[in-house]
Design a protein around this motif. Structure first.
Motif, PDB file in Angstrom:
ATOM      1  N   PHE A  82       0.854  -1.186   0.000  1.00 54.67           N
ATOM      2  CA  PHE A  82       0.000   0.000   0.000  1.00 54.67           C
ATOM      3  C   PHE A  82       0.890   1.236   0.000  1.00 54.67           C
ATOM      4  CE2 PHE A  82      -2.289  -3.312   2.344  1.00 54.67           C
ATOM      5  CZ  PHE A  82      -3.486  -3.360   1.642  1.00 54.67           C
ATOM      6  N   ALA A  99      -3.482   0.335  -3.089  1.00 51.89           N
ATOM      7  CA  ALA A  99      -2.889  -1.002  -3.153  1.00 51.89           C
ATOM      8  C   ALA A  99      -2.214  -1.190  -4.502  1.00 51.89           C
ATOM      9  CB  ALA A  99      -3.962  -2.067  -2.955  1.00 51.89           C
ATOM     10  N   HIS A 121      -4.167  -7.553   2.420  1.00 51.54           N
ATOM     11  CA  HIS A 121      -5.478  -7.024   2.801  1.00 51.54           C
ATOM     12  C   HIS A 121      -5.929  -7.604   4.132  1.00 51.54           C
ATOM     13  CE1 HIS A 121      -5.483  -5.376  -1.237  1.00 51.54           C
ATOM     14  NE2 HIS A 121      -6.373  -4.524  -0.774  1.00 51.54           N
ATOM     15  N   THR A 133      -9.719   1.566   0.377  1.00 49.00           N
ATOM     16  CA  THR A 133      -8.465   1.580  -0.362  1.00 49.00           C
ATOM     17  C   THR A 133      -8.814   1.644  -1.845  1.00 49.00           C
ATOM     18  OG1 THR A 133      -8.365  -0.836  -0.309  1.00 49.00           O
ATOM     19  CG2 THR A 133      -7.077   0.342   1.358  1.00 49.00           C
TER      20      THR A 133
END
Length: 177
Positions: A82, A99, A121, A133
């Motif tokens: 990320f 991401a 995740h 995200t």
């Protein structure tokens, strides 16, 4: 802060270090790897800046990218994580973690991306309070869009980045996650 080490059935996700430079440079110099990520192989100088940026994300923001390694052999397979790149996207992306993942050609088509992306995740859902995200893709990059969809990402729009059209996918954290 540095990245925590994470494990899956086949992978180890670990922090980047300067010892990863040769692997990072080889990854980003591969025309097959960058086909849908800007299309132009990176120079060693660009890869060095990328490596430092990955390490700095953890220091500045408490999240970032991991090196993806084969659990049995230790071989470098790619990178996943990320980031907040503050991209000059029009219209702008929401100010939420983005991401991303990139795998070496020897890891393509083996489910490695899906396994690694699920792992990060899971980490985020357990340790971060992110409500959302995003991920961005070249519209033609169907394989990565499928990986994203497996984690609950849905197409949320299109934008322009460096003159190219991009697809934006968003993932909302739900109570069930």
């Amino acid at each position: 802060m540095t990245a925590p080490t994470l494990w899956t059935e086949r992978l180890i996700l670990r922090p980047h270090g300067v010892q990863d430079f040769d692997d990072v440079a080889a990854l980003w110099a591969d025309p097959v790897v960058v086909k849908y990520i800007g299309g132009t192989p990176n120079s060693p100088e660009q890869s060095w800046a990328r490596l430092l940026r990955y390490m700095g994300h953890w220091q500045a923001l408490g999240y970032g990218y991991w090196v993806v390694c084969d659990r049995d052999s230790g071989a470098f397979l790619g990178e996943v994580g990320f980031a907040n790149y503050r991209r000059a996207v029009a219209p702008p992306l929401p100010d939420v973690p983005e991401a991303g993942w990139v795998l070496a050609t020897q890891a393509h088509g083996r489910g490695i991306a899906s396994e690694a992306v699920a792992c990060i995740h899971n980490w985020a859902d357990q340790t971060q309070d992110w409500a959302q995200t995003v991920a961005i893709f070249a519209p033609e990059h169907a394989a990565s869009q499928q990986v994203a969809a497996k984690q609950g990402y849905q197409t949320s729009g299109e934008a322009t980045y460096f003159g190219d059209r991009i697809l934006i996918m968003s993932r909302q954290k739900t109570a069930a996650l």
